[in-house]
Design an enzyme around this catalytic site. Structure first.
Site, mmCIF file in Angstrom:
data_model
loop_
_atom_site.group_PDB
_atom_site.id
_atom_site.type_symbol
_atom_site.label_atom_id
_atom_site.label_comp_id
_atom_site.label_asym_id
_atom_site.label_seq_id
_atom_site.Cartn_x
_atom_site.Cartn_y
_atom_site.Cartn_z
ATOM 1 N N LYS A 51 -14.278 -0.178 1.182
ATOM 2 C CA LYS A 51 -15.690 0.156 0.996
ATOM 3 C C LYS A 51 -16.307 0.667 2.294
ATOM 4 C CE LYS A 51 -19.885 -1.682 -1.057
ATOM 5 N NZ LYS A 51 -20.551 -2.833 -1.628
ATOM 6 N N GLY A 61 -14.837 -4.142 8.541
ATOM 7 C CA GLY A 61 -13.429 -3.777 8.731
ATOM 8 C C GLY A 61 -13.182 -2.295 8.535
ATOM 9 N N CYS A 62 -13.795 -1.717 7.522
ATOM 10 C CA CYS A 62 -13.609 -0.295 7.233
ATOM 11 C C CYS A 62 -14.228 0.568 8.327
ATOM 12 C CB CYS A 62 -14.189 0.055 5.863
ATOM 13 S SG CYS A 62 -13.337 -0.801 4.523
ATOM 14 N N THR A 63 -15.335 0.110 8.891
ATOM 15 C CA THR A 63 -15.993 0.844 9.971
ATOM 16 C C THR A 63 -15.118 0.850 11.220
ATOM 17 O OG1 THR A 63 -18.187 0.379 9.086
ATOM 18 C CG2 THR A 63 -18.052 0.913 11.441
ATOM 19 N N ALA A 118 -12.172 3.177 10.695
ATOM 20 C CA ALA A 118 -12.578 4.581 10.738
ATOM 21 C C ALA A 118 -12.899 5.019 12.172
ATOM 22 C CB ALA A 118 -13.781 4.811 9.825
#
Length: 156
Positions: free
Chosen positions: A40, A45-47, A50
């Protein structure tokens, strides 16, 4: 979950990117593509994952590697993530998780005692001919880019 393995042909797909343009994997034949699945946009974590890839763009470009991040987020959510984090690679919307299913990364997850279906955080290095060269499935989000670059450096 039937996760793709090294030597498997990468499933062909066409998805909308953060600019609402259709991106097709076959457009990248002749280049390596890091197809990474994340749960998401704009979550911690995804940030971090990325940001690591964003900061590694020059090194990845030098190795002829394109990056595509795929999530079940709606297309309208992707520009916000790309702009907020100054992302310099393609984000793709897989709302119906058909591509995640094809790669074998959609399945049962457990978090804080609850079970649900979702994306398993994995990455696939697709070679110049559209074949899975490597599967990255054991990494911490903040180290993902380093694991990818180390693999590429060791396998030039």
């Amino acid at each position: 979950m039937n996760t793709l393995q090294v030597g498997d042909k990468a499933p062909q797909f066409s998805l909308q990117n953060q600019n609402d343009e259709t991106i097709t994997l076959s457009d990248y034949l002749g280049k390596k593509v890091l197809v990474y699945f994340y749960p998401k946009a704009m979550t911690p974590g995804c940030t971090v994952q990325a940001q690591g890839l964003r900061d590694s763009k020059e090194a990845l470009d030098g190795l002829n590697v394109e990056v595509m991040g795929i999530s079940p987020d709606a297309v309208k959510r992707l520009p916000k993530f790309a702009e907020k984090e100054s992302l310099n690679f393609t984000l793709l919307s897989d709302e119906d998780h058909a591509v995640a299913d094809a790669f074998g990364v959609w399945g049962l997850k457990k978090f804080m005692g609850k079970e649900y279906d979702g994306i398993h955080r994995m990455s696939f290095l697709v070679d110049e001919n559209g074949v899975i060269e490597h599967v990255f499935n054991k990494f911490k989000t903040k180290e993902h880019h380093t694991v990818v670059l180390d693999y590429l450096a060791d396998n030039k």
